[in-house]
Design a protein around this motif. Sequence first.
Motif, PDB file in Angstrom:
ATOM      1  N   LEU A 269       0.701  -0.881  -0.061  1.00  0.00           N
ATOM      2  CA  LEU A 269      -0.022   0.139  -0.370  1.00  0.00           C
ATOM      3  C   LEU A 269       0.715   1.050  -0.166  1.00  0.00           C
ATOM      4  N   GLY A 270       2.027   1.190  -0.733  1.00  0.00           N
ATOM      5  CA  GLY A 270       3.222   2.521  -0.880  1.00  0.00           C
ATOM      6  C   GLY A 270       4.091   2.965   0.392  1.00  0.00           C
ATOM      7  N   ALA A 271       3.475   1.756   1.199  1.00  0.00           N
ATOM      8  CA  ALA A 271       5.081   1.927   2.245  1.00  0.00           C
ATOM      9  C   ALA A 271       5.273   0.551   1.445  1.00  0.00           C
ATOM     10  N   GLU A 272       6.771   0.314   1.973  1.00  0.00           N
ATOM     11  CA  GLU A 272       8.037  -0.714   2.121  1.00  0.00           C
ATOM     12  C   GLU A 272       8.157  -0.888   3.447  1.00  0.00           C
ATOM     13  N   ILE A 273       8.910  -2.468   3.793  1.00  0.00           N
ATOM     14  CA  ILE A 273       9.347  -2.614   5.139  1.00  0.00           C
ATOM     15  C   ILE A 273      10.654  -3.326   4.216  1.00  0.00           C
ATOM     16  N   TRP A 274      11.751  -2.912   4.420  1.00  0.00           N
ATOM     17  CA  TRP A 274      13.068  -3.465   4.586  1.00  0.00           C
ATOM     18  C   TRP A 274      13.342  -4.177   5.574  1.00  0.00           C
ATOM     19  N   GLN A 275      14.140  -5.721   5.371  1.00  0.00           N
ATOM     20  CA  GLN A 275      14.831  -6.181   6.135  1.00  0.00           C
ATOM     21  C   GLN A 275      15.807  -6.781   5.919  1.00  0.00           C
ATOM     22  N   TYR A 276      16.718  -6.117   7.154  1.00  0.00           N
ATOM     23  CA  TYR A 276      18.300  -6.996   7.198  1.00  0.00           C
ATOM     24  C   TYR A 276      18.530  -7.465   8.120  1.00  0.00           C
ATOM     25  N   ARG A 277      19.541  -9.139   7.727  1.00  0.00           N
ATOM     26  CA  ARG A 277      19.552 -10.031   8.433  1.00  0.00           C
ATOM     27  C   ARG A 277      21.173 -10.193   8.809  1.00  0.00           C
ATOM     28  N   THR A 278      21.003  -9.969  10.071  1.00  0.00           N
ATOM     29  CA  THR A 278      23.328 -10.441  10.249  1.00  0.00           C
ATOM     30  C   THR A 278      22.747 -11.753  11.137  1.00  0.00           C
ATOM     31  N   ASP A 279      24.008 -12.166  11.696  1.00  0.00           N
ATOM     32  CA  ASP A 279      24.023 -13.368  13.075  1.00  0.00           C
ATOM     33  C   ASP A 279      23.618 -12.278  14.121  1.00  0.00           C
ATOM     34  N   ALA A 280      24.104 -11.656  14.455  1.00  0.00           N
ATOM     35  CA  ALA A 280      23.160 -10.358  15.518  1.00  0.00           C
ATOM     36  C   ALA A 280      22.144 -10.040  16.277  1.00  0.00           C
ATOM     37  N   CYS A 281      21.424 -10.400  14.687  1.00  0.00           N
ATOM     38  CA  CYS A 281      19.874  -9.561  14.716  1.00  0.00           C
ATOM     39  C   CYS A 281      19.147  -9.305  13.556  1.00  0.00           C
TER      40      CYS A 281
ATOM     41  N   SER B 131      19.473  -1.592  20.234  1.00  0.00           N
ATOM     42  CA  SER B 131      19.840  -1.181  18.541  1.00  0.00           C
ATOM     43  C   SER B 131      21.139  -0.903  18.201  1.00  0.00           C
ATOM     44  N   GLU B 132      22.389  -0.363  18.941  1.00  0.00           N
ATOM     45  CA  GLU B 132      23.630  -0.036  18.815  1.00  0.00           C
ATOM     46  C   GLU B 132      24.187  -0.936  18.235  1.00  0.00           C
ATOM     47  N   ALA B 133      24.178  -2.758  18.830  1.00  0.00           N
ATOM     48  CA  ALA B 133      24.552  -3.427  18.126  1.00  0.00           C
ATOM     49  C   ALA B 133      24.284  -4.035  16.883  1.00  0.00           C
ATOM     50  N   CYS B 134      22.843  -3.864  16.645  1.00  0.00           N
ATOM     51  CA  CYS B 134      22.305  -4.359  15.584  1.00  0.00           C
ATOM     52  C   CYS B 134      22.730  -3.289  14.406  1.00  0.00           C
ATOM     53  N   LEU B 135      22.857  -2.455  14.549  1.00  0.00           N
ATOM     54  CA  LEU B 135      22.842  -1.152  13.856  1.00  0.00           C
ATOM     55  C   LEU B 135      24.807  -1.349  13.134  1.00  0.00           C
ATOM     56  N   GLU B 136      25.225  -1.613  13.641  1.00  0.00           N
ATOM     57  CA  GLU B 136      26.484  -1.988  13.748  1.00  0.00           C
ATOM     58  C   GLU B 136      26.715  -3.168  12.587  1.00  0.00           C
ATOM     59  N   SER B 137      26.111  -4.640  12.989  1.00  0.00           N
ATOM     60  CA  SER B 137      26.400  -5.581  12.811  1.00  0.00           C
ATOM     61  C   SER B 137      25.637  -5.276  10.935  1.00  0.00           C
TER      62      SER B 137
END
Length: 101
Positions: free
Chosen positions: A43-55, A84-90
């Motif tokens: 519906l005009g929006a997007e959900i972006w997923q990033y997957r790492t070993d950490a999160c 959030s900090e650890a996830c974004l860093e990963s």
Amino acid sequence: PRPDPVPAPEIKVDAPAAAEIIGWDTAALNEAFGAASLIRRDLGAEIWQYRTDACVLFLFLYPGSGGGALQVDHLDIRGGDAKSEACLESVVRHHLERRTG
């Protein structure tokens, strides 16, 4: 006897804080995090997923004011280290490792 191999040093990453990502457009996301592992359009929006070993990082993008470019409205972090900090860093580290091979 041969000495043990020295492990490669971890790449130093400069990851943004979660609050800084709010308002980012798709170009900024691709620059900082690379290609998402999954993009869902709804519906005009997007959900972006990033997957790492950490999160797993979910970014929710909606059209900007006046129907402009998609921008991050909020984010959600799940699994593993849900700080959030650890996830974004990963996520940033994963992107840099893919770029440098």
